[in-house]
Design an enzyme around this catalytic site. Structure first.
Site, PDB file in Angstrom:
ATOM      1  N   TYR A 103      16.086  -1.430  19.545  1.00 46.29           N
ATOM      2  CA  TYR A 103      16.517  -0.090  19.135  1.00 46.29           C
ATOM      3  C   TYR A 103      17.189   0.549  20.336  1.00 46.29           C
ATOM      4  CZ  TYR A 103      15.839   4.344  16.568  1.00 46.29           C
ATOM      5  OH  TYR A 103      16.018   5.523  15.907  1.00 46.29           O
ATOM      6  N   ARG A 154      30.352   6.840  13.981  1.00 42.70           N
ATOM      7  CA  ARG A 154      29.731   7.544  15.108  1.00 42.70           C
ATOM      8  C   ARG A 154      28.415   6.855  15.431  1.00 42.70           C
ATOM      9  NH1 ARG A 154      25.369  10.946  14.483  1.00 42.70           N
ATOM     10  NH2 ARG A 154      24.594   9.200  15.650  1.00 42.70           N
ATOM     11  N   LYS A 182      17.443  -0.207  12.440  1.00 40.27           N
ATOM     12  CA  LYS A 182      16.655   0.830  11.759  1.00 40.27           C
ATOM     13  C   LYS A 182      15.716   0.184  10.736  1.00 40.27           C
ATOM     14  CE  LYS A 182      18.500   4.691  13.451  1.00 40.27           C
ATOM     15  NZ  LYS A 182      17.861   5.912  13.927  1.00 40.27           N
ATOM     16  N   GLU A 194      23.377   6.594   7.962  1.00 36.88           N
ATOM     17  CA  GLU A 194      23.143   6.521   9.399  1.00 36.88           C
ATOM     18  C   GLU A 194      24.460   6.464  10.155  1.00 36.88           C
ATOM     19  OE1 GLU A 194      19.677   6.251  10.542  1.00 36.88           O
ATOM     20  OE2 GLU A 194      20.691   6.875  12.373  1.00 36.88           O
ATOM     21  N   ASP A 195      24.571   7.305  11.129  1.00 38.95           N
ATOM     22  CA  ASP A 195      25.687   7.268  12.079  1.00 38.95           C
ATOM     23  C   ASP A 195      27.070   7.355  11.422  1.00 38.95           C
ATOM     24  OD1 ASP A 195      23.594   7.219  13.804  1.00 38.95           O
ATOM     25  OD2 ASP A 195      24.148   5.380  14.840  1.00 38.95           O
ATOM     26  N   ASP A 224      19.459  10.349   8.268  1.00 36.96           N
ATOM     27  CA  ASP A 224      18.537  10.277   9.395  1.00 36.96           C
ATOM     28  C   ASP A 224      18.992  11.152  10.555  1.00 36.96           C
ATOM     29  OD1 ASP A 224      16.354   9.221  10.802  1.00 36.96           O
ATOM     30  OD2 ASP A 224      17.611   7.687  11.725  1.00 36.96           O
ATOM     31  N   ASP A 225      20.301  11.207  10.789  1.00 33.49           N
ATOM     32  CA  ASP A 225      20.816  11.952  11.944  1.00 33.49           C
ATOM     33  C   ASP A 225      20.688  13.457  11.734  1.00 33.49           C
ATOM     34  OD1 ASP A 225      21.818   9.579  13.390  1.00 33.49           O
ATOM     35  OD2 ASP A 225      23.012   9.392  11.583  1.00 33.49           O
ATOM     36  N   ASN A 276      21.802   9.742  22.362  1.00 30.18           N
ATOM     37  CA  ASN A 276      21.542   8.319  22.580  1.00 30.18           C
ATOM     38  C   ASN A 276      22.846   7.558  22.765  1.00 30.18           C
ATOM     39  OD1 ASN A 276      18.701   8.524  22.072  1.00 30.18           O
ATOM     40  ND2 ASN A 276      19.216   8.851  19.927  1.00 30.18           N
TER      41      ASN A 276
HETATM   42  O1  LIG Z   1      19.250   5.630  16.674  1.00 30.06           O
HETATM   43  C1  LIG Z   1      18.651   6.468  17.364  1.00 30.06           C
HETATM   44  O2  LIG Z   1      18.036   6.179  18.388  1.00 30.06           O
HETATM   45  C2  LIG Z   1      18.617   7.895  16.918  1.00 30.06           C
HETATM   46  C3  LIG Z   1      19.779   8.184  16.066  1.00 30.06           C
HETATM   47  O3  LIG Z   1      19.713   8.121  14.862  1.00 30.06           O
HETATM   48  C4  LIG Z   1      21.070   8.416  16.705  1.00 30.06           C
HETATM   49  O4  LIG Z   1      21.152   8.628  17.923  1.00 30.06           O
HETATM   50  O5  LIG Z   1      22.066   8.362  15.978  1.00 30.06           O
HETATM   51 MG   LIG Z   2      21.592   7.677  14.024  1.00 30.51          MG
END
Ligand SMILES: O=C([O-])CC(=O)C(=O)O
Ligand SMILES: [Mg+2]
Length: 590
Positions: free
Chosen positions: A138, A191, A209, A281-282, A304-305, A446
């Protein structure tokens, strides 16, 4: 298991699981593979093994040298393995020894991914060594893995849906070998963490994830599906890279993008039903908010973001009140970064304050200010702001930069969600420490390279007074003879348990109150002993217990809101969550 299942079919053995081992291994399926229905008794409970060679290459069943003498006889494995028979514990010890010998984090990542050959061993390692291996599979290492995905790519993981598959997405879903999917994590790679557009190489994120969904939340691996939707990339370097694995074109936008996503969302519902959780996600800001709003009323979706990060940060802030004092409403919040994470967290904090004080959320938002790349978000900028920033455009003089904003607003809590590293400068932290006895500083971006400041910087510049947590992990740091242990404010605390809560209740919609329920459950898990170390999150080593508690609180809320479909409601939801969790202990084959 019934003896008929042990019949020989066309000379092949039938792999049948010994019920004793499933007791040892716990209940694996949410809704119980072990409490198997007729259907499940046929598949996936039995597989024909024409040759042990296939068995060794089937990651879900492979046990390597841990196959017993009896299993080697019964399943055509003789000669395909060296004579030694070793336990799963010994396999784990050997692998941890070898992973620890690699000094380069990416080598550790590749070693973990190679364990794909043996799914249970992969999860055994990850669960038993969660604090050590989380930074490997991760953040931060997964970020580097995505950047270099083209060159470390060995074999495909997850499902790739590109513009080439337009009109055929349902067929593509049917190519995936598993039918009963409970959680999908999908990205379009625009992103990735704070690293920007990594196109198709963003696949590392859904894969990572979902590994956490299993290891931390106990969703069984076969119910997890990582997906990358490839609409192109605007990353020039990737477009020129001869090893790039994605579509070599610039990103589709507008109607072309919306149509592909719409086909995808419909196909998922058609193929897996309405209880499959789709975690976005992202995605870039401009799509993330829109997708969540558009599909939030028709699908079980979770960003999640926006939402996971919001829930984890609210939990940390609530827990931190024990250290910094006051009620939530008594604090002043300043954010650097007004994208998905920043505005998502701000909104959930405003909502919680509104619930606590009965003040309308329009009022409670005023306690929260956000700074973006153009300075403080104020009403005079309203016309030029993206829609998700507008609620934060308070009446205030324009302020050009973070330092000046800190000086005029005098926040008690500073939150970095900018995706830009080293933006909490010495002056910013010193200013925070000048008017706060214990400034709460959260550097959420991150991976580590994008963190707004390091743990060392936060502690040194505040002269050891900051309460600090970050999105990616930092090692403990000694300052003036005292060891400070920085916590990890990462959505990984929330999404696995949150998803489990949705699954065990059969929820069909996500509601903000469920995010608050998840926060509440997480904040409650912080112990006196954690607080003494300055921690505002519990250690990840307890994560399965934490996830079960989060799941129970989320499921309880789903029942309360009438969006749960699993009836009757289990009496003890924590027990239910715990008993539903996948365990990676090998099963015995008869
Ligand atoms: O993935 C991770 O550590 C946390 C997150 O969702 C991100 O930074 O987009
Ligand atoms: Mg993320």
């Amino acid at each position: 298991m019934e003896s008929t299942m042990k019949e020989m079919r066309d000379g092949a053995s039938v792999l049948d699981f010994d019920s004793k081992s499933t007791v040892e291994g716990g209940v694996e399926d949410v809704y119980g593979e072990d409490r198997a229905t007729e259907d499940q008794l046929v598949t996936p409970w039995t597989i024909s093994v024409a040759s042990g060679y296939c068995l060794l290459r089937d990651p879900r069943h492979n046990k390597g040298l841990a196959f017993t003498e009896k299993e080697r006889d019964a399943h055509y494995l003789r000669g395909l393995l060296p004579p030694a028979v070793i336990s799963q514990q010994l396999q784990e010890k050997k692998l941890m020894n070898s992973i620890r010998q690699y000094e380069v984090p990416l080598q550790k990542y590749v070693a973990m991914m190679e364990l794909e050959r043996n799914e249970r061993l992969f999860y055994k390692l990850l669960i038993d060594n969660v604090e050590e291996l989380l930074p490997v599979v991760y953040t931060p290492t997964v970020g580097e893995a995505c950047q270099k995905y083209g060159s470390i790519f060995r074999r495909p993981q997850g499902l790739y849906i590109s513009l080439k598959e337009k009109g055929k997405i349902l067929e593509v879903l049917k190519n995936w070998p598993e039918r009963s999917i409970q959680v999908i994590v999908v990205t379009d790679g625009e992103r990735i963490l704070g690293l920007g557009d990594l196109g198709c190489q963003g696949m590392g994120i859904p894969v990572g994830k979902l590994a956490l969904y299993t290891a931390l939340g106990g969703i069984r691996p076969s119910a997890c599906l990582p997906i990358t939707v490839d609409v192109g990339t605007n990353n020039e370097q990737l477009l020129k890279d001869e090893f790039y694995i994605g579509l070599r074109q610039r990103r589709a936008t507008g109607q072309e993008y919306a149509e592909l996503l719409d086909e995808f969302m419909s196909a998922v519902k058609q193929n897996y039903g309405e209880k499959v959780l789709i975690q976005f996600e992202d995605f870039a800001n401009h799509n993330a908010f829109e997708l969540l709003a558009k599909y939030g009323t028709t699908h079980l979706v979770f960003n999640d973001d926006i939402q996971g990060t919001a829930s984890v940060v609210l939990a940390g802030v609530v827990a931190a009140l024990k250290l910094i004092g006051g009620t939530l409403a008594e604090h002043r919040f300043l954010f650097l970064g007004a994208g998905e994470a920043g505005t998502g967290i701000a909104e959930l904090i405003a909502l919680e304050i509104s619930k606590q004080t009965k003040a309308p959320v329009e009022e409670t938002r005023k306690k929260i200010c956000l700074v973006d790349s153009k300075g403080l978000i104020v009403s005079s900028r309203k016309d030029s702001l993206q829609h998700f920033k507008k609620p934060w455009a308070h009446e205030h003089e324009p302020v050009n930069n973070l330092l000046d904003a800190v000086k005029v607003i005098k926040p008690t809590i500073l939150i970095g969600s900018s995706g830009v590293g080293r933006t909490f400068t010495k002056e910013v932290i010193e200013a925070m420490a000048s008017f706060n006895e214990k400034p709460l500083i959260l550097a959420l971006s991150n991976p580590t390279s994008q963190s707004e400041c390091t743990a060392e910087e936060a502690y040194t510049w505040s002269k050891g007074r900051a309460i600090f947590a970050s999105g990616s992990p930092f090692d403990p740091f000694e300052y003036n003879g005292k060891v400070f242990v920085p916590g990890q404010a990462n959505n990984a605390y929330i999404f696995p348990g949150f998803g489990l809560g949705l699954v065990i209740s059969g929820a069909i919609r996500v509601h903000d109150d469920m995010l608050l329920a998840a926060s509440e459950a997480l904040a409650k898990q912080v112990t006196e002993e954690n607080f003494e170390k300055g921690l505002i999150y519990p250690p990840f080593s307890n994560i399965r217990k934490i996830s079960a508690n989060i799941a129970a609180n989320v499921a309880a809320k789903a029942y309360e809101l009438g969006v749960a479909t699993r009836l009757p409601r289990p009496q003890n939801l924590v027990k239910c969550a715990e008993s539903c969790m996948y365990t990676p202990v090998y099963r015995n084959y008869r």
